[in-house]
Design an enzyme around this catalytic site. Structure first.
Site, PDB file in Angstrom:
ATOM      1  N   LYS A   1      49.211 -39.276  96.340  1.00 18.29           N
ATOM      2  CA  LYS A   1      49.320 -39.381  95.434  1.00 18.29           C
ATOM      3  C   LYS A   1      47.664 -39.616  95.120  1.00 18.29           C
ATOM      4  O   LYS A   1      46.939 -40.698  95.846  1.00 18.29           O
ATOM      5  CB  LYS A   1      49.720 -40.636  94.319  1.00 18.29           C
ATOM      6  CG  LYS A   1      49.716 -40.641  93.423  1.00 18.29           C
ATOM      7  CD  LYS A   1      50.801 -41.132  92.700  1.00 18.29           C
ATOM      8  CE  LYS A   1      49.722 -42.752  92.231  1.00 18.29           C
ATOM      9  NZ  LYS A   1      48.283 -42.891  91.718  1.00 18.29           N
TER      10      LYS A   1
ATOM     11  N   ARG B   1      48.259 -37.125  87.419  1.00 22.88           N
ATOM     12  CA  ARG B   1      47.049 -36.790  85.859  1.00 22.88           C
ATOM     13  C   ARG B   1      47.493 -37.279  84.238  1.00 22.88           C
ATOM     14  O   ARG B   1      47.170 -37.742  84.358  1.00 22.88           O
ATOM     15  CB  ARG B   1      46.631 -35.401  86.171  1.00 22.88           C
ATOM     16  CG  ARG B   1      45.938 -34.863  84.889  1.00 22.88           C
ATOM     17  CD  ARG B   1      44.462 -35.479  84.509  1.00 22.88           C
ATOM     18  NE  ARG B   1      44.076 -34.677  83.662  1.00 22.88           N
ATOM     19  CZ  ARG B   1      44.630 -35.264  82.674  1.00 22.88           C
ATOM     20  NH1 ARG B   1      45.309 -36.461  81.637  1.00 22.88           N
ATOM     21  NH2 ARG B   1      43.519 -34.804  80.956  1.00 22.88           N
ATOM     22  N   LYS B   2      48.745 -37.656  84.899  1.00 27.44           N
ATOM     23  CA  LYS B   2      49.710 -38.037  84.174  1.00 27.44           C
ATOM     24  C   LYS B   2      48.881 -37.652  81.885  1.00 27.44           C
ATOM     25  O   LYS B   2      48.078 -37.919  81.546  1.00 27.44           O
ATOM     26  CB  LYS B   2      49.124 -39.723  83.436  1.00 27.44           C
ATOM     27  CG  LYS B   2      49.371 -40.445  84.565  1.00 27.44           C
ATOM     28  CD  LYS B   2      49.413 -41.752  84.014  1.00 27.44           C
ATOM     29  CE  LYS B   2      49.749 -42.227  85.211  1.00 27.44           C
ATOM     30  NZ  LYS B   2      48.838 -43.264  86.787  1.00 27.44           N
TER      31      LYS B   2
ATOM     32  N   ALA C   1      48.799 -35.741  78.360  1.00 29.46           N
ATOM     33  CA  ALA C   1      50.228 -36.575  77.902  1.00 29.46           C
ATOM     34  C   ALA C   1      49.117 -35.657  76.310  1.00 29.46           C
ATOM     35  O   ALA C   1      48.766 -36.265  75.375  1.00 29.46           O
ATOM     36  CB  ALA C   1      49.458 -37.956  77.462  1.00 29.46           C
TER      37      ALA C   1
HETATM   38  P1  5BU Z   1      48.892 -49.918  93.545  1.00 29.31           P
HETATM   39  O1  5BU Z   1      47.773 -50.840  93.987  1.00 29.31           O
HETATM   40  O2  5BU Z   1      50.645 -50.177  94.733  1.00 29.31           O
HETATM   41  O3  5BU Z   1      49.272 -50.892  92.513  1.00 29.31           O
HETATM   42  O4  5BU Z   1      48.828 -48.716  92.836  1.00 29.31           O
HETATM   43  C1  5BU Z   1      49.857 -47.960  92.090  1.00 29.31           C
HETATM   44  C2  5BU Z   1      49.102 -46.547  91.760  1.00 29.31           C
HETATM   45  O5  5BU Z   1      50.150 -45.863  91.072  1.00 29.31           O
HETATM   46  C3  5BU Z   1      47.955 -46.753  91.054  1.00 29.31           C
HETATM   47  O6  5BU Z   1      47.411 -44.970  91.387  1.00 29.31           O
HETATM   48  C4  5BU Z   1      48.985 -46.102  89.457  1.00 29.31           C
HETATM   49  O7  5BU Z   1      47.877 -45.528  88.617  1.00 29.31           O
HETATM   50  C5  5BU Z   1      50.148 -45.568  89.493  1.00 29.31           C
HETATM   51  N1  5BU Z   1      50.986 -46.208  88.862  1.00 29.31           N
HETATM   52  C6  5BU Z   1      51.378 -46.878  89.058  1.00 29.31           C
HETATM   53  O8  5BU Z   1      50.600 -47.792  88.696  1.00 29.31           O
HETATM   54  N2  5BU Z   1      52.611 -47.848  87.781  1.00 29.31           N
HETATM   55  C7  5BU Z   1      52.880 -46.368  86.604  1.00 29.31           C
HETATM   56  O9  5BU Z   1      53.602 -46.308  85.939  1.00 29.31           O
HETATM   57  C8  5BU Z   1      52.463 -44.766  86.876  1.00 29.31           C
HETATM   58  C9  5BU Z   1      51.728 -45.163  88.318  1.00 29.31           C
HETATM   59 BR1  5BU Z   1      52.642 -43.454  85.984  1.00 29.31          BR
END
Ligand code: 5BU
Length: 269
Positions: free
Chosen positions: A59, A96-97, A99
């Site tokens: 991702k 990219r979300k 919207a």
């Molecule tokens: P983390 O470091 O494991 O907290 O990263 C989480 C990733 O997933 C990060 O790139 C966020 O932008 C992404 N994310 C998220 O944390 N929660 C969500 O609901 C969504 C995306 Br959609």
């Protein structure tokens, strides 16, 4: 929630990308998506080359990488990313979300500096704008002649987010409008599934130790999200990229995610 195996779902999933994903998950025994939230392009590539065997999806947030405004270096990066996806048999998900209205997301997905639709097998979109967002994104894939899939954001991981519950139910209704393009959801639990449907749920906010990050992120363990809540793919960022030995950490998450899935199937949940 599905007690069916990824292997059996791979044969019947309504979306082409969903079939590819479920089948490579079964073959590689992994439901781990690594979130490469790193701002240096070369570091992302070397990390993905190292953890490639442990993951089913990489991702990205392409817009956090400073490319010095050079389109050619963006193209070089995405070409190298695609080559790694081929080499290690994983898919690319640009988080990219989207919207906006259909017409605007069409331009954002298919063009701009990132040309996301050209290299990302999967992207995601908020349901706030209504079904036009799904139609607009799908048109891009059709016009480019590429096979792509969409995840709808039904519930975020962060504290106080407005998703889940009725919002998720309405998002699910929207997804039902295009079961060949929408392959599933970003959510924190399995969604209601009717006969003939199969939604792949990918879940961020996963960590084996921490509970949060001080900025609203909330974490659950792989066992909680996969076995108990019925999600399919765990998305892990800092839990892996923040570790000293990232390869060993990725394997630890792969094993935890896979064990949780095997238990779910065995328990017939
Ligand atoms: P983390 O470091 O494991 O907290 O990263 C989480 C990733 O997933 C990060 O790139 C966020 O932008 C992404 N994310 C998220 O944390 N929660 C969500 O609901 C969504 C995306 Br959609």
């Amino acid at each position: 929630m599905s007690s069916r195996t990824y292997e059996s779902r791979a044969r019947t999933h309504p979306t082409a990308i969903g079939r590819t994903l479920l089948s490579l998950m079964a073959a590689k025994k992994t439901n781990l998506c690594v979130s490469v939230d790193i701002t240096d392009a070369a570091t992302i590539l070397s990390l993905l080359d190292a953890v490639g065997p442990s993951i089913c999806v990489a991702k990205t947030h392409i817009d956090i990488i400073p490319f010095s405004n050079s389109p050619s270096s963006i193209a070089e990066f995405t070409a190298a990313l695609s080559a790694l996806a081929e080499k290690h048999n994983f898919l690319i998900f640009e988080d990219r979300k989207f919207a906006d209205i259909g017409s605007t997301v069409k331009a954002q997905y298919g063009g701009g500096v990132y040309n996301i639709a050209k290299w990302a097998h999967i992207t995601n979109a908020h349901s706030v704008p209504g079904p036009g967002i799904v139609a607009g994104l799908k048109e891009v894939a059709e016009e480019l002649g590429v096979t792509r899939a969409l995840l709808m954001l039904g519930e975020m991981s962060s504290k106080g987010n407005l998703g889940g519950g009725e919002y998720l139910a309405k998002t699910l209704e929207m997804a039902r409008g295009d079961t060949e393009f929408v392959m599933g959801f970003i959510a924190q639990c399995a969604v209601d599934t009717r006969e003939g449907e199969d939604w792949i749920v990918m879940t961020p906010g996963v960590d084996l130790g921490r509970k949060g990050d001080g900025l609203g992120q909330q974490y659950n363990t792989p066992d909680r999200v996969v076995r108990e809540k019925g999600c399919d793919v765990i998305i892990v960022g800092r839990g892996i990229i923040g570790a000293e030995d990232k390869v060993a950490k990725a394997e630890e998450y792969r094993k935890a995610g896979w064990e949780a899935y095997e238990k779910r199937v065995a328990e017939g949940r």
